[in-house]
Every structure is written in C-alpha cells, then in structure tokens.
Design an enzyme around this catalytic site. Structure first.
Site, PDB file in Angstrom:
ATOM      1  N   GLU A  90       0.923  -1.195   0.079  1.00 49.37           N
ATOM      2  CA  GLU A  90       0.124   0.174   0.139  1.00 49.37           C
ATOM      3  C   GLU A  90       0.959   1.345  -0.080  1.00 49.37           C
ATOM      4  O   GLU A  90       1.851   1.239   0.533  1.00 49.37           O
ATOM      5  CB  GLU A  90      -0.907  -0.051   1.311  1.00 49.37           C
ATOM      6  CG  GLU A  90      -1.785  -1.100   1.576  1.00 49.37           C
ATOM      7  CD  GLU A  90      -2.352  -1.136   2.940  1.00 49.37           C
ATOM      8  OE1 GLU A  90      -2.896  -2.010   3.370  1.00 49.37           O
ATOM      9  OE2 GLU A  90      -1.918  -0.224   3.856  1.00 49.37           O
ATOM     10  N   CYS A 103       3.179   8.369   1.412  1.00 51.03           N
ATOM     11  CA  CYS A 103       3.549   7.390   2.454  1.00 51.03           C
ATOM     12  C   CYS A 103       3.777   5.991   1.569  1.00 51.03           C
ATOM     13  O   CYS A 103       2.777   5.648   1.113  1.00 51.03           O
ATOM     14  CB  CYS A 103       2.523   7.190   3.396  1.00 51.03           C
ATOM     15  SG  CYS A 103       2.864   5.934   4.456  1.00 51.03           S
ATOM     16  N   CYS A 110       5.064  -7.695   7.586  1.00 55.64           N
ATOM     17  CA  CYS A 110       6.217  -7.100   8.547  1.00 55.64           C
ATOM     18  C   CYS A 110       6.628  -8.176   9.665  1.00 55.64           C
ATOM     19  O   CYS A 110       5.533  -8.833  10.101  1.00 55.64           O
ATOM     20  CB  CYS A 110       6.101  -5.865   9.270  1.00 55.64           C
ATOM     21  SG  CYS A 110       7.209  -5.535  10.586  1.00 55.64           S
ATOM     22  N   CYS A 114       3.782  -6.082  15.808  1.00 57.13           N
ATOM     23  CA  CYS A 114       3.163  -5.283  16.855  1.00 57.13           C
ATOM     24  C   CYS A 114       2.016  -5.482  16.875  1.00 57.13           C
ATOM     25  O   CYS A 114       1.223  -5.654  15.839  1.00 57.13           O
ATOM     26  CB  CYS A 114       3.809  -3.506  16.273  1.00 57.13           C
ATOM     27  SG  CYS A 114       5.321  -3.058  16.199  1.00 57.13           S
ATOM     28  N   CYS A 117      -0.947  -3.403  14.945  1.00 57.22           N
ATOM     29  CA  CYS A 117      -0.599  -3.181  13.584  1.00 57.22           C
ATOM     30  C   CYS A 117      -1.189  -4.319  12.532  1.00 57.22           C
ATOM     31  O   CYS A 117      -0.845  -5.469  12.797  1.00 57.22           O
ATOM     32  CB  CYS A 117       0.787  -2.960  13.434  1.00 57.22           C
ATOM     33  SG  CYS A 117       1.124  -2.795  11.596  1.00 57.22           S
ATOM     34  N   GLY A 159       5.563  -2.423   6.835  1.00 52.17           N
ATOM     35  CA  GLY A 159       7.177  -2.917   6.811  1.00 52.17           C
ATOM     36  C   GLY A 159       7.899  -2.023   7.757  1.00 52.17           C
ATOM     37  O   GLY A 159       7.614  -0.911   7.981  1.00 52.17           O
ATOM     38  N   GLU A 160       8.930  -2.579   8.090  1.00 57.12           N
ATOM     39  CA  GLU A 160       9.978  -1.871   8.947  1.00 57.12           C
ATOM     40  C   GLU A 160      11.234  -1.391   7.995  1.00 57.12           C
ATOM     41  O   GLU A 160      12.101  -2.352   7.488  1.00 57.12           O
ATOM     42  CB  GLU A 160      10.463  -2.533  10.222  1.00 57.12           C
ATOM     43  CG  GLU A 160      11.882  -2.160  10.774  1.00 57.12           C
ATOM     44  CD  GLU A 160      11.738  -0.879  11.365  1.00 57.12           C
ATOM     45  OE1 GLU A 160      11.215  -0.579  12.252  1.00 57.12           O
ATOM     46  OE2 GLU A 160      12.640  -0.125  10.761  1.00 57.12           O
ATOM     47  N   CYS A 333      -3.289   0.281   8.656  1.00 59.68           N
ATOM     48  CA  CYS A 333      -2.317   0.139   7.735  1.00 59.68           C
ATOM     49  C   CYS A 333      -2.038  -1.372   7.674  1.00 59.68           C
ATOM     50  O   CYS A 333      -1.929  -1.961   8.763  1.00 59.68           O
ATOM     51  CB  CYS A 333      -0.952   0.687   8.264  1.00 59.68           C
ATOM     52  SG  CYS A 333       0.373   0.502   7.089  1.00 59.68           S
TER      53      CYS A 333
HETATM   54  S1  SF4 Z   1       4.908  -2.353  10.054  1.00 57.57           S
HETATM   55 FE1  SF4 Z   1       5.659  -0.983  12.023  1.00 57.57          FE
HETATM   56  S2  SF4 Z   1       4.099  -1.221  13.434  1.00 57.57           S
HETATM   57 FE2  SF4 Z   1       3.776  -2.981  11.818  1.00 57.57          FE
HETATM   58  S3  SF4 Z   1       4.466  -4.803  12.785  1.00 57.57           S
HETATM   59 FE3  SF4 Z   1       5.984  -3.706  11.429  1.00 57.57          FE
HETATM   60  S4  SF4 Z   1       7.276  -2.493  12.862  1.00 57.57           S
HETATM   61 FE4  SF4 Z   1       5.425  -2.998  13.789  1.00 57.57          FE
END
Ligand code: SF4
Length: 358
Positions: A90, A103, A110, A114, A117, A159-160, A333
């Site tokens: 996205e 964004c 990911c 978390c 999320c 994602g991170e 998200c």
């Molecule tokens: S995208 Fe960001 S908030 Fe979501 S699980 Fe990964 S690190 Fe955590």
C-alpha cells in the site's frame, strides 16, 4: 524483462557501454525515468530510435502497478499495488494545503508483529526492492500536483524500513540524485520501531529525518505491544541512541505514540513517557489507535487523548494529535493490501493511515 528504475547512473552507463552507447545516453535515460517520470521508451525522444527499440524489446522501467485506488473526501488517496510476484502493498497520497506527501511501503508484511498493527498481523512476506519502492512513489507522482509541491516522502507504510536497509539506501540515493528528482534528504522521513544499528548508521551517513515508533513508556509494556523489536532492541538502549543523536540532525526527532484504550493511554503512562524522553530533542505525535478486525484493541476515549497530550505539554514537550486521514476509505495500515480483492487481483486497492502505526 529487466526493470531499469533501480539502476543508478553508473550502472546505466555500464549497461549502455555493452550496447556501444556513450555515457551521456545513460544520463539521458536516467533523466527520463527519474526527472520526467516517463516509463515509455518510445516517448524518450532524444534517444535514437534504434536504442529505444532495443530497450523496449528487453527492458521496462517498472513492474509495479496500481490495483485499487480509494479516495476520501479530504483528498487522501489510498492505493493498493500489485507486485510482479503477486504480493500486494500500500501507499497513500496525502494532500495538505500547499503541499502533498506520499507514504510508501518498504516490505510486504512485517516480521515484527506489533499487536496494534494490521501489517504485523499479516506476518512477513518479503522485502521490497528499491525498484518496487520507487515504483510506488513514481506512480503516485504521475497523478499528483507538480513535484515542487512535494512535501515529504514518508517511509511509514507497510514494513520496517530499517530491516530492509540496502534497498532503502538505494531508493534514497536515487530519489536524491541531482539528475533525477533531486529530492532534499530532509524531505525523506523514515519511520522505525527502533532497529538500533541501522538507525545509528543511517543517521550518521545521511541527512534524512526519522520518526521513532515508541508506543510505550517502559520496556515491560513495550514488550507486550511491540514484542518483535523490544526483544532484540530493548527500550533503554533505543532511548540512549536518541539522546546521543547526531548534533547535525535537522530539527527535532519525531516520536510516534499510538494510543490504545486501556493499554498505554493513562496519565501514568504519559508522565512516565515524558520522564523517559528527558534529554531527547523530539516532538511527540499521538495517534489514536485505528482498530482492525481481530486485534482485540480499541481506540482511546477522546478525553484521555487530550489528557495525555496535556501531561506531556505541561512539561514543555511539543505534542501533536494526529487526526485520522482518509478514515472513510480504509482502516488500519496493512488492512487494504490484505483484502480479498487485493489478493485476487480484482480492481480495487489499499492504503493506510500514513505511518500511523507502521
Ligand atoms: S509495520 Fe511497523 S508497526 Fe507494523 S508490525 Fe512492523 S514495525 Fe510494527
């Protein structure tokens, strides 16, 4: 077919040397792709026809395509992209009064899980390539106001980003190339949950800006809410890195704090957060949680959000409450890219509250 969007000028020159084309032709191609955002080789009119045909037969600029676009009344547009292997990610177009921001995602899914999320709930699929990162950005720019009104590019989607550092670096390098978009590094904001080694390295080597997704004032609560990152990079170490942040860092760091009802939204948490942030030059963005099915979490009451803000402000902290953008068209998200439509390839799309919880 090979895509060319992620090759830098040096690499394009090497490619063109193999065609017995002079280096300036590679620079011309680079400018078509990165400055003029042109993906159609036949439109690159200052390249010889034979070269255009050769490129068209064996290469393309990008494989990324928009699958769905949803628009909100406030002008926010959320997009689901289909990648060549079928993965979905996205990105969001965010209009402001004078400027706009984008964004974008850096991973499909990911691994950090978390609990608040939707992307984390999907699990990890794979890293995105620089070509896939740029593909999102350039596709959105095709339907955006002129690029001189581009405010920020926010790596706050799925994602991170700092778990995908080499592709992130390549994308940043191409976005800031003076013969391309020539974006100021200060317009690039990378949101991280706190991957300490990469955060230190990138802060030392570049002038981009960072948003730190903190979400808890102490290690115990952070481990409950952000188990993936807190286990590996505990909060005290992260806070120390933020205290020691390079002195040439442009402006203040941004601390992101998702407020979840009954979990981390108490006055006690606010006071503890401010104590934890002492000595860190940062403003705080409070983000009321955007619930998604199955999370078991809910949004905080408005009065608690305001109280949380007041407690931080009373200590001299700059604190903003991030209003939901485009809430009418999509939820949290990672949710839209995981919908059946996006997975099945139907026309439609996804997007997320930029960086809200990513
Ligand atoms: S995208 Fe960001 S908030 Fe979501 S699980 Fe990964 S690190 Fe955590």
């Amino acid at each position: 077919m090979n895509d060319l969007i992620s090759l830098n000028r040096e690499e394009l020159r090497e490619l063109f040397a193999g065609f017995s084309e002079p280096p300036f032709r590679a620079d011309q191609l680079f400018q078509w792709i990165h400055r003029k955002n042109t993906w159609d080789f036949s439109a690159m009119t200052n390249l010889p026809l034979a070269l255009r045909e050769r490129l068209g037969a064996a290469y393309l600029v990008s494989t990324v395509r928009i699958e769905r676009t949803l628009a909100a009344p406030d002008g926010t547009r959320k997009h689901a992209f289909r990648l060549a292997d079928g993965e979905a990610v996205e990105a969001v177009f965010l209009p402001e009064r004078k400027y706009f921001s984008l964004c974008v995602s850096s991973q499909a899914g990911c691994p950090l899980a978390c609990v608040f999320c939707a992307t984390g709930a999907r699990g990890f699929r794979r890293h995105l390539s620089a070509a896939e990162i740029l593909g999102q950005i350039y596709l959105l720019l095709k339907n955006a106001p002129p690029v001189d009104r581009l405010g920020n590019i926010l790596f706050m989607g799925m994602g991170e980003p700092l778990l995908n550092p080499s592709e992130l670096r390549r994308a940043i390098s191409l976005l800031t190339d003076p013969q391309g978009l020539a974006l100021s590094p200060r317009k690039i904001v990378v949101s991280t949950s706190g991957i300490i080694p990469e955060l230190k390295a990138l802060a030392a080597e570049s002038r981009i800006r960072f948003a730190i997704s903190l979400n808890a004032p102490n290690p115990e609560l952070r481990k409950k809410l952000m188990p993936g990152v807190e286990t590996k990079y505990p909060l005290p170490g992260l806070l120390q890195v933020l205290r020691d942040f390079p002195h040439n860092y442009p402006g203040r760091l941004m601390i992101e704090y998702v407020l979840i009802r009954g979990e981390n939204d108490s006055g006690k948490c606010a006071a503890e957060l401010e104590k934890s942030l002492r000595g860190i030059r940062a403003r705080v963005n409070l983000i009321p949680h955007n619930p998604f099915p199955g999370s078991g979490l809910s949004s905080p009451e408005n009065s608690r959000v305001l109280r949380f803000q007041e407690i931080l402000k009373s200590q001299g902290r700059i604190v903003f409450i991030r209003e939901p953008r485009g809430a009418e068209i999509q939820a949290a998200c990672g949710q839209l890219a995981g919908t059946k439509k996006a997975e099945s390839g139907e026309q439609g799309a996804k997007g997320e509250e930029p960086g809200a919880e990513g």
